[in-house]
Design a protein around this motif. Structure first.
Motif, PDB file in Angstrom:
ATOM      1  N   ALA A  56       0.864  -1.183   0.000  1.00  0.00           N
ATOM      2  CA  ALA A  56       0.000   0.000   0.000  1.00  0.00           C
ATOM      3  C   ALA A  56       0.899   1.230   0.000  1.00  0.00           C
ATOM      4  O   ALA A  56       2.027   1.203   0.488  1.00  0.00           O
ATOM      5  N   PHE A  57       0.399   2.304  -0.584  1.00  0.00           N
ATOM      6  CA  PHE A  57       1.149   3.555  -0.606  1.00  0.00           C
ATOM      7  C   PHE A  57       0.201   4.694  -0.902  1.00  0.00           C
ATOM      8  O   PHE A  57      -0.897   4.489  -1.401  1.00  0.00           O
ATOM      9  N   THR A  58       0.621   5.893  -0.543  1.00  0.00           N
ATOM     10  CA  THR A  58      -0.134   7.056  -0.964  1.00  0.00           C
ATOM     11  C   THR A  58       0.437   7.490  -2.299  1.00  0.00           C
ATOM     12  O   THR A  58       1.633   7.345  -2.555  1.00  0.00           O
ATOM     13  N   GLY A  59      -0.434   7.979  -3.141  1.00  0.00           N
ATOM     14  CA  GLY A  59      -0.003   8.404  -4.463  1.00  0.00           C
ATOM     15  C   GLY A  59      -0.610   9.739  -4.826  1.00  0.00           C
ATOM     16  O   GLY A  59      -1.717  10.063  -4.417  1.00  0.00           O
ATOM     17  N   ARG A  67      -4.334  15.542  -5.857  1.00  0.00           N
ATOM     18  CA  ARG A  67      -4.950  14.895  -4.699  1.00  0.00           C
ATOM     19  C   ARG A  67      -4.108  13.695  -4.252  1.00  0.00           C
ATOM     20  O   ARG A  67      -3.549  12.974  -5.057  1.00  0.00           O
ATOM     21  N   VAL A  68      -4.046  13.474  -2.953  1.00  0.00           N
ATOM     22  CA  VAL A  68      -3.376  12.316  -2.384  1.00  0.00           C
ATOM     23  C   VAL A  68      -4.419  11.233  -2.154  1.00  0.00           C
ATOM     24  O   VAL A  68      -5.444  11.475  -1.522  1.00  0.00           O
ATOM     25  N   ASP A  69      -4.168  10.032  -2.687  1.00  0.00           N
ATOM     26  CA  ASP A  69      -5.057   8.898  -2.488  1.00  0.00           C
ATOM     27  C   ASP A  69      -4.249   7.707  -2.005  1.00  0.00           C
ATOM     28  O   ASP A  69      -3.028   7.675  -2.130  1.00  0.00           O
ATOM     29  N   VAL A  70      -4.937   6.708  -1.459  1.00  0.00           N
ATOM     30  CA  VAL A  70      -4.298   5.471  -1.013  1.00  0.00           C
ATOM     31  C   VAL A  70      -4.495   4.411  -2.085  1.00  0.00           C
ATOM     32  O   VAL A  70      -5.602   4.205  -2.580  1.00  0.00           O
ATOM     33  N   TYR A  71      -3.399   3.761  -2.450  1.00  0.00           N
ATOM     34  CA  TYR A  71      -3.394   2.707  -3.461  1.00  0.00           C
ATOM     35  C   TYR A  71      -2.906   1.412  -2.820  1.00  0.00           C
ATOM     36  O   TYR A  71      -2.138   1.443  -1.855  1.00  0.00           O
ATOM     37  N   ALA A  72      -3.312   0.279  -3.377  1.00  0.00           N
ATOM     38  CA  ALA A  72      -2.782  -1.017  -2.961  1.00  0.00           C
ATOM     39  C   ALA A  72      -2.564  -1.853  -4.209  1.00  0.00           C
ATOM     40  O   ALA A  72      -3.385  -1.844  -5.132  1.00  0.00           O
ATOM     41  N   LYS A  88     -13.961  12.047  -0.051  1.00  0.00           N
ATOM     42  CA  LYS A  88     -13.676  13.478  -0.007  1.00  0.00           C
ATOM     43  C   LYS A  88     -12.775  13.774   1.175  1.00  0.00           C
ATOM     44  O   LYS A  88     -12.740  13.036   2.143  1.00  0.00           O
ATOM     45  N   GLY A  89     -12.046  14.861   1.098  1.00  0.00           N
ATOM     46  CA  GLY A  89     -11.210  15.286   2.208  1.00  0.00           C
ATOM     47  C   GLY A  89      -9.773  14.838   2.047  1.00  0.00           C
ATOM     48  O   GLY A  89      -9.359  14.337   1.016  1.00  0.00           O
ATOM     49  N   THR A  90      -9.008  14.991   3.116  1.00  0.00           N
ATOM     50  CA  THR A  90      -7.607  14.646   3.131  1.00  0.00           C
ATOM     51  C   THR A  90      -7.442  13.179   3.497  1.00  0.00           C
ATOM     52  O   THR A  90      -8.056  12.699   4.441  1.00  0.00           O
ATOM     53  N   ILE A  91      -6.599  12.478   2.765  1.00  0.00           N
ATOM     54  CA  ILE A  91      -6.404  11.050   2.960  1.00  0.00           C
ATOM     55  C   ILE A  91      -5.025  10.798   3.562  1.00  0.00           C
ATOM     56  O   ILE A  91      -4.034  11.384   3.134  1.00  0.00           O
ATOM     57  N   THR A  92      -4.954   9.895   4.551  1.00  0.00           N
ATOM     58  CA  THR A  92      -3.696   9.515   5.180  1.00  0.00           C
ATOM     59  C   THR A  92      -3.645   8.003   5.305  1.00  0.00           C
ATOM     60  O   THR A  92      -4.607   7.391   5.761  1.00  0.00           O
ATOM     61  N   LEU A  93      -2.534   7.397   4.917  1.00  0.00           N
ATOM     62  CA  LEU A  93      -2.340   5.954   5.079  1.00  0.00           C
ATOM     63  C   LEU A  93      -1.807   5.701   6.474  1.00  0.00           C
ATOM     64  O   LEU A  93      -0.734   6.159   6.827  1.00  0.00           O
TER      65      LEU A  93
END
Length: 100
Positions: A56-59, A67-72, A88-93
């Motif tokens: 998993a990582f933020t991309g 935009r920052v999203d979480v990927y796997a 919506k909003g700020t994403i954090t892994l």
């Protein structure tokens, strides 16, 4: 930042704090490259699943909206899917839930 897989066979290297200009870089335990993929998405804060099968990582996709999203993806970070694109909003892994 870097993350060793729990089984010690791979290390994933990415950026941190939104400074993630490179793609996915994964090396074996002798630091021989086994996977490299150019952005987008870039890769920040890589993290392996407890069984070492997924990464998993933020991309960040800068040419879309930054935009920052979480990927796997699989253990090499390939075939990554955006897990948070519809949120919506700020994403954090934060980490993986569960274990082996």
């Amino acid at each position: 930042t870097a993350a060793w897989s729990p089984d010690g066979t791979r290390i994933a290297i990415g950026g941190a704090g939104g400074q993630c200009p490179n793609g996915i870089h994964v090396f074996d335990r002798t630091l021989t490259p086994i996977s490299r993929r150019d952005p987008p998405p870039s890769m920040c804060e890589p993290m392996y699943s407890p069984d070492s099968q997924f990464l998993a990582f933020t991309g960040i996709v800068p040419n879309v909206d930054g935009r920052v999203d979480v990927y796997a993806g699989n253990f090499n970070g390939q075939s990554a899917a955006n897990l948070t694109g519809s949120l919506k909003g700020t994403i954090t892994l934060l980490g993986w839930v569960g274990g082996r």
